[in-house]
Design a protein around this motif. Structure first.
Motif, PDB file in Angstrom:
ATOM      1  N   LEU A 178       0.670  -1.002   0.445  1.00 55.33           N
ATOM      2  CA  LEU A 178      -0.008   0.320  -0.017  1.00 55.33           C
ATOM      3  C   LEU A 178       0.408   1.267   0.078  1.00 55.33           C
ATOM      4  N   LEU A 179       1.682   0.718   1.169  1.00 50.99           N
ATOM      5  CA  LEU A 179       2.497   2.560   0.876  1.00 50.99           C
ATOM      6  C   LEU A 179       3.175   2.519  -0.182  1.00 50.99           C
ATOM      7  N   LEU A 180       4.333   1.549  -1.548  1.00 50.23           N
ATOM      8  CA  LEU A 180       4.388   1.391  -2.103  1.00 50.23           C
ATOM      9  C   LEU A 180       3.191   2.094  -3.159  1.00 50.23           C
ATOM     10  N   ALA A 181       2.558   1.690  -3.551  1.00 51.44           N
ATOM     11  CA  ALA A 181       1.211   2.020  -4.360  1.00 51.44           C
ATOM     12  C   ALA A 181       1.006   3.826  -3.924  1.00 51.44           C
ATOM     13  N   LEU A 182       0.432   4.722  -3.182  1.00 48.35           N
ATOM     14  CA  LEU A 182       1.042   5.477  -2.525  1.00 48.35           C
ATOM     15  C   LEU A 182       1.779   5.918  -3.790  1.00 48.35           C
TER      16      LEU A 182
END
Length: 466
Positions: A178-182
């Motif tokens: 999720l952090l990478l997607a953001l």
């Protein structure tokens, strides 16, 4: 009238039922979120990177994941069982000792493996196997990526062994993805493109942030367990070493397939095969949910000698897990082209055939249930190792031959066959050694049982001994 033993069995069933409902719920939420975030990140990367760079990124990620598994020395396979058994025996100091030992082993392993990766393995792979100069250029970043990945799993499995399914469900997958997607969404909005090295830097940063946040929470829980028992590094190493060999054999096909593609096929085909593998994860996520939810419960029930409850739990949840897997397979069969095009773009539309081929093997994987987990809980790790080694070697040989002859379609077919062969052998061994059937039965009572446990947490379907 019910006997005293009958009342105790009913109470045990009630307790197991509530725990199973909670575990399945959080495992389901975590895995679904993780898969969604993983597919989102791969879709964003497919639009930000060239096909050659995406292929190199996937190869780098595979190398980091495999090396991280080596660095953990089998701790993923033994940690949950060790912690769950310690808590079942009311020995919290042993649980803390097991977690501390696993983290120490991972630290030492990560230092050794990252050095070997940087100095020897990556240069050799880039020059002799892949003939890919881009791979050598990100050598240091791959080593750092491996160290972050090495810690994610022990932290998550520590939470799982402690029956803390909420943090366990987000640590090893959902949160870092999720952090990478953001971060990738920000890049695609602001810049529209991304260099290979920058993509790996973002992956390392996202994973490192997630591990740091969750480790702080784990540390607080460890303090509540009291002082650790005497050092368990040596016992954990003895238990983990055979499991490391098992893990190598079990994951050899999944990692080897991408490396076979990298060695034999153009980078464009590697990228297409890589996105197909990412999408097929949606098929076997129900099995990972079963493993995540059942593993600590199964270890506890088998330690108490309550195989009847363990069988009912396995049958119900395995049947329920197989339903969404089959639905995903049908969706790929009916609309695979459209699904791939929407998620990854028209450049990867040819991956749809590969998705269908790989999905067949993974569906068989789901239908056979958590057979490997059952054997490990029954302390039959040696047999798991033997089966996975034999079937893994056979599958790799077949995959190389198929890829050399039929290209990327042959590669996918070999991988699918190997997955089915390995799980069929483990399923038969689980029945022979433990007397437990791990497969989905599709009996209406089993499905109702599983749904009832998840929805209400009651034990009405557990029949007590008369």
């Amino acid at each position: 009238m019910r006997t005293k033993s009958s009342a105790c069995d009913s109470s045990g069933a009630e307790e197991l039922s509530r725990a199973a409902a909670s575990n399945v719920g959080w495992a389901l939420a975590g895995r679904v979120a993780g898969i969604a975030a993983s597919v989102l990140t791969s879709a964003l990367l497919a639009r930000l990177l060239t096909q050659d760079d995406l292929a190199t990124y996937l190869l780098a990620g595979s190398a980091a994941l495999f090396a991280a598994m080596l660095a953990r020395v089998g701790m993923k396979q033994v940690l949950v069982v060790a912690v769950a058994r310690s808590l079942t025996q009311a020995r919290p100091e042993l649980a803390r000792g097991a977690i501390t030992a696993a983290l120490k082993i991972t630290t030492i392993g990560a230092a050794v493996v990252s050095s070997a990766l940087y100095l020897l393995v990556i240069p050799w792979l880039a020059r002799s196997v892949l003939n890919n100069p881009r791979f050598l250029q990100v050598n240091l970043l791959i080593s750092l990526w491996m160290m972050v990945l090495a810690y994610q799993t022990p932290v998550a499995e520590s939470f799982r062994g402690l029956n803390m399914l909420r943090p366990a469900s987000v640590t090893d997958g959902p949160l870092p993805n999720l952090l990478l997607a953001l971060a990738l969404i920000y890049v695609i909005v602001m810049y529209g493109q991304l260099a290979l090295s920058s993509a790996i830097v973002l992956s390392v940063a996202a994973g490192g942030a997630a591990v740091s946040l969750m480790y702080m929470r784990l540390w607080k829980r460890l303090q509540e367990l009291g002082a650790a028992a005497e050092s368990q590094v040596v016992p954990m190493l003895k238990a983990g070493a055979p499991m490391l060999l098992t893990a190598i054999a079990a994951s050899a096909l999944s990692h080897a397939s991408l490396w076979i593609a990298g060695a034999l096929l153009p980078l464009e085909s590697v990228a297409v095969f890589g996105v197909a593998v990412k999408l097929v994860v949606a098929v076997f996520v129900p099995l990972t949910i079963v493993d995540a939810a059942v593993q600590p419960l199964l270890a506890g029930e088998m330690a108490r000698g309550r195989e009847t409850l363990a069988q009912r739990l396995l049958s119900g949840i395995a049947s329920l897990a197989a339903v969404p897997a089959l639905m995903v397979l049908v969706a790929f069969l009916c609309a695979g082209d459209s699904i791939v095009k929407v998620i990854y773009g028209s450049a990867y539309e040819s991956a749809s055939m590969l998705v269908i081929i790989l999905s067949v093997g993974q569906t068989i994987n789901v239908l056979t249930g958590p057979c490997g987990t059952v054997l490990i809980a029954a302390e039959r790790g040696g047999e798991v190792l033997a089966i996975t080694l034999l079937t893994g070697v056979a599958a790799i040989v077949i995959t190389i031959a198929a890829a050399s002859t039929f290209g990327v379609v042959g590669l996918a077919s070999g991988v699918s066959f190997g997955t089915a062969l390995q799980n069929a052998a483990l399923w038969a061994a689980a029945r022979r050694r433990t007397g437990l059937w791990t497969h989905a039965t599709f009996r209406w009572e089993a499905l109702v049982f599983a749904l009832g446990r998840i929805g209400r947490g009651k034990a009405a379907i557990f029949s007590s001994e008369r």
